[in-house]
Design an enzyme around this catalytic site. Structure first.
Site, short mmCIF file in Angstrom:
data_model
loop_
_atom_site.label_atom_id
_atom_site.label_comp_id
_atom_site.label_asym_id
_atom_site.label_seq_id
_atom_site.Cartn_x
_atom_site.Cartn_y
_atom_site.Cartn_z
CG HIS A 25 -1.70 -1.61 0.77
ND1 HIS A 25 -2.06 -1.80 1.99
CD2 HIS A 25 -3.32 -1.06 0.59
CE1 HIS A 25 -2.99 -3.03 1.02
NE2 HIS A 25 -3.51 -2.29 0.16
CG ASP B 154 -2.58 5.07 -2.34
OD1 ASP B 154 -1.68 4.03 -2.78
OD2 ASP B 154 -3.45 5.41 -1.37
C1 LIG Z 1 -3.92 3.16 1.52
C2 LIG Z 1 -4.15 2.82 0.03
C3 LIG Z 1 -5.07 1.89 0.31
C4 LIG Z 1 -7.10 2.14 1.02
C5 LIG Z 1 -7.72 1.61 -0.06
C6 LIG Z 1 -9.27 1.97 1.55
C7 LIG Z 1 -9.78 2.83 1.87
C8 LIG Z 1 -9.79 0.32 1.43
C9 LIG Z 1 -9.28 -0.93 1.73
C10 LIG Z 1 -10.13 -1.87 1.75
C11 LIG Z 1 -11.61 -1.19 2.30
C12 LIG Z 1 -12.58 -1.57 3.32
C13 LIG Z 1 -13.09 -3.20 2.87
O1 LIG Z 1 -13.12 -3.67 1.07
C14 LIG Z 1 -14.19 -3.69 3.72
C15 LIG Z 1 -15.27 -3.39 3.94
C16 LIG Z 1 -15.99 -2.71 2.39
C17 LIG Z 1 -17.45 -2.07 2.76
O2 LIG Z 1 -18.16 -2.30 1.47
C18 LIG Z 1 -17.06 -0.60 2.67
C19 LIG Z 1 -16.27 -0.52 4.02
C20 LIG Z 1 -15.21 -1.52 4.12
C21 LIG Z 1 -14.38 -1.39 5.86
C22 LIG Z 1 -14.20 -0.75 3.34
C23 LIG Z 1 -13.43 0.68 3.44
C24 LIG Z 1 -12.43 1.35 2.74
O3 LIG Z 1 -12.75 0.96 1.07
C25 LIG Z 1 -11.21 0.21 2.22
C26 LIG Z 1 -10.99 0.45 3.99
C27 LIG Z 1 -3.57 1.98 -0.93
O4 LIG Z 1 -2.67 2.42 -0.56
S1 LIG Z 1 -4.40 1.55 -2.33
C28 LIG Z 1 -2.88 1.07 -3.76
C29 LIG Z 1 -2.76 -0.77 -2.89
N1 LIG Z 1 -1.97 -1.00 -4.07
C30 LIG Z 1 -2.36 -0.76 -5.54
O5 LIG Z 1 -3.14 -0.56 -5.87
C31 LIG Z 1 -1.05 -1.57 -6.65
C32 LIG Z 1 -1.62 -2.57 -7.50
N2 LIG Z 1 -1.74 -3.93 -6.86
C33 LIG Z 1 -1.30 -4.64 -6.02
O6 LIG Z 1 -0.79 -5.06 -5.35
C34 LIG Z 1 -3.00 -5.75 -5.44
O7 LIG Z 1 -4.11 -5.33 -6.18
C35 LIG Z 1 -3.15 -5.35 -4.08
C36 LIG Z 1 -3.58 -3.94 -4.06
C37 LIG Z 1 -2.09 -5.79 -2.91
C38 LIG Z 1 -4.12 -6.27 -3.99
O8 LIG Z 1 -4.19 -7.43 -4.53
P1 LIG Z 1 -4.69 -8.42 -4.23
O9 LIG Z 1 -4.57 -10.05 -4.09
O10 LIG Z 1 -6.73 -8.68 -3.49
O11 LIG Z 1 -5.21 -8.26 -5.72
P2 LIG Z 1 -4.50 -8.91 -7.15
O12 LIG Z 1 -3.68 -9.81 -6.97
O13 LIG Z 1 -4.21 -8.00 -7.80
O14 LIG Z 1 -5.49 -9.61 -7.91
C39 LIG Z 1 -6.91 -8.94 -8.06
C40 LIG Z 1 -7.90 -10.12 -8.51
O15 LIG Z 1 -9.29 -10.22 -8.40
C41 LIG Z 1 -9.76 -10.68 -9.93
N3 LIG Z 1 -10.97 -10.14 -10.52
C42 LIG Z 1 -11.30 -8.25 -10.88
N4 LIG Z 1 -11.16 -7.51 -11.10
C43 LIG Z 1 -12.40 -9.12 -11.63
C44 LIG Z 1 -13.67 -8.72 -11.53
N5 LIG Z 1 -14.83 -8.06 -12.36
N6 LIG Z 1 -14.46 -10.50 -11.99
C45 LIG Z 1 -14.13 -11.61 -11.13
N7 LIG Z 1 -12.52 -11.81 -10.20
C46 LIG Z 1 -11.43 -10.39 -11.41
C47 LIG Z 1 -8.42 -11.01 -10.64
O16 LIG Z 1 -9.01 -12.75 -11.72
C48 LIG Z 1 -8.14 -11.48 -9.64
O17 LIG Z 1 -8.30 -12.63 -9.21
P3 LIG Z 1 -6.99 -13.76 -8.80
O18 LIG Z 1 -6.57 -13.22 -7.09
O19 LIG Z 1 -7.49 -15.07 -8.92
O20 LIG Z 1 -5.92 -13.26 -9.35
#
Ligand SMILES: C[C@H](CCC[C@@H](C)[C@H]1CC[C@H]2[C@@H]3[C@H](O)C[C@@H]4C[C@H](O)CC[C@]4(C)[C@H]3C[C@H](O)[C@]12C)C(=O)SCCNC(=O)CCNC(=O)[C@H](O)C(C)(C)COP(=O)(O)OP(=O)(O)OC[C@H]1O[C@@H](n2cnc3c(N)ncnc32)[C@H](O)[C@@H]1OP(=O)(O)O
Length: 382
Positions: free
Chosen positions: A122, A152
């Protein structure tokens, strides 16, 4: 608007990619966010002006839908960990083969290569690896991340939007798309170029929090006022510093020299004591209209009504009554026109977007009944 006619497919992410998409939308691009299916609520708070399509990318038919959207778009923006898009058959080779004009923007923390490329992270981690976090914080305290602004948003979302605009400009000459590898570590470091390139000036020779611009100097700091608010002081140049001293009602003859670093703690004590003698509003009246470089520290709720911001319309209220900053910078002929309506529900525009991208009605119904796409129009009308 400057980006009118540009079509962007944004794969839903956490914070940086949504911000990138919002910038593009604010400046006129048509941004379609691709959300997952079976998700009730989006966490995208940067969705202004976007449309939403809910699509299951775990299904090959869903992948085919996305490919078709990308064939008829200018930009695809993906925020996943390295390798995720390739695993789904949506890597740059797959998409650029079908649309060589496509700009394929990859916004990640560590970039597409290097030993951290596949690691989760993050903002704070990217800031740490950029070198900048080591410089942020008060004297004798541990490094302190300033919200998640630097990696970010400045180094991530904004830098990626800049890359996309550059690639669009280049495409207007070459006719070709390209891949953008936007690493938040590198974006943050680049935003911080001043730190590296100003070291020769001696600006950063002292430990963290003891330099002129990192809260070490008393004339570059914040001070508490009698009503518990704060004033920001940035009186660096001698002529501005003199106005600060005058406004505070102090006599330069009684004070140590401005640049006498060993006297900074004593000078800070004096400023601290004086600032607590008036309210923020009183100090604003003293300093407004001078060149002392002293301003009130406004809260997010106060910015809208500040006369300067009001005069420029720097912040606006949308139809939901939510205050947010007007898109910057202001272009004279083709300024941004931020959407004032509410953010889209997940899948609100699935039907209309698929139709627009050439899907037949029967195909759309099939995709819907197979759960490959979802449409939430009904909810949108409630
Ligand atoms: C400090 C910030 C982050 C702040 C964000 C916060 C504001 C929010 C974070 C959590 C949220 C809370 C949480 O969600 C729970 C509640 C939910 C509720 O609805 C609302 C309240 C919540 C408390 C909610 C509140 C807030 O929103 C939060 C607190 C940052 O620094 S952000 C920067 C992050 N880094 C990056 O973006 C760099 C690039 N990305 C990555 O490195 C990764 O994506 C990451 C971020 C580490 C996540 O890794 P992850 O293992 O989860 O995913 P990936 O490896 O990327 O794979 C994605 C998988 O998803 C599949 N996929 C994608 N799209 C689809 C689709 N349309 N259909 C099906 N599947 C999909 C994809 O195939 C991947 O699947 P696999 O894992 O099988 O390969």
């Amino acid at each position: 608007m400057a980006l009118a006619g540009v079509r962007v497919i944004e794969l839903a992410g956490l914070a940086p990619a949504p911000f990138c998409g919002m910038i593009l939308a604010d400046f006129g691009a048509r941004v379609i966010r691709v959300d997952r299916t079976k998700v009730a609520m989006t966490v995208d708070t940067q969705a202004r002006g976007k449309q939403s399509v809910a699509l299951n990318l775990k299904n090959p038919k869903g992948v085919a839908v996305l490919k078709r959207l990308c064939v008829h778009s200018d930009v695809v923006l993906e925020p996943y960990r390295k390798g995720v898009m390739e695993k789904m058959g949506l890597g740059p080779e797959d998409l650029l083969k079908e649309n060589p004009r496509l700009i394929y923007a990859r916004l990640t923390g560590y970039g597409q290569s290097g030993s951290y490329a596949k690691a989760a992270g993050h903002d704070i981690n990217y800031l740490a690896v950029s070198g900048l976090l080591s410089m942020l914080g008060r004297s004798s305290e541990k490094p302190y991340a300033p919200l998640n602004l630097v990696a970010d948003f400045a180094g991530g979302g904004l830098m990626c939007a800049f890359g996309i605009v550059l690639a669009l400009l280049e495409r207007s000459r070459s006719g070709q798309g390209q891949i953008i590898d936007a690493s938040m570590v590198e974006g943050a470091a680049y935003v911080g170029s001043f730190m590296w390139k100003s070291r020769s000036l001696g600006l950063w020779n002292r430990p963290r929090g003891e330099n002129m611009l990192d809260s070490g100097a008393p004339f570059y700091d914040t001070y508490r006022t009698s009503d518990g608010k704060y004033m920001a002081v940035g009186a660096i140049e001698p002529q501005f510093y003199q106005q600060l001293i005058k406004g505070l009602g102090l006599d330069d003859a009684d004070l140590p020299a401005q640049m006498s670093v060993s006297d900074w703690p004593q000078l800070r004590q004096t400023f601290t004591r004086v600032f607590t003698s008036k309210t923020q509003a009183e100090w604003s009246r003293v300093f407004d209209g001078t060149d002392a470089c002293v301003t009130p520290v406004l809260s997010l709720d106060e910015v809208l009504s500040h006369p300067h911001n009001q005069a420029r319309g720097s912040f606006f209220k949308d139809s939901q009554g939510e205050i947010s900053p007007r898109p910057a910078p202001v272009l004279s002929r083709s300024p941004a026109e931020p959407c004032h309506s509410r953010d889209p529900f997940i899948g609100e525009h699935t039907r209309s977007v698929l139709k627009e991208y050439g899907f037949e009605q029967a195909q759309i119904e099939q995709l819907l009944s197979a759960g490959i796409v979802e449409c939430n129009e009904a909810k949108a009308r409630l």
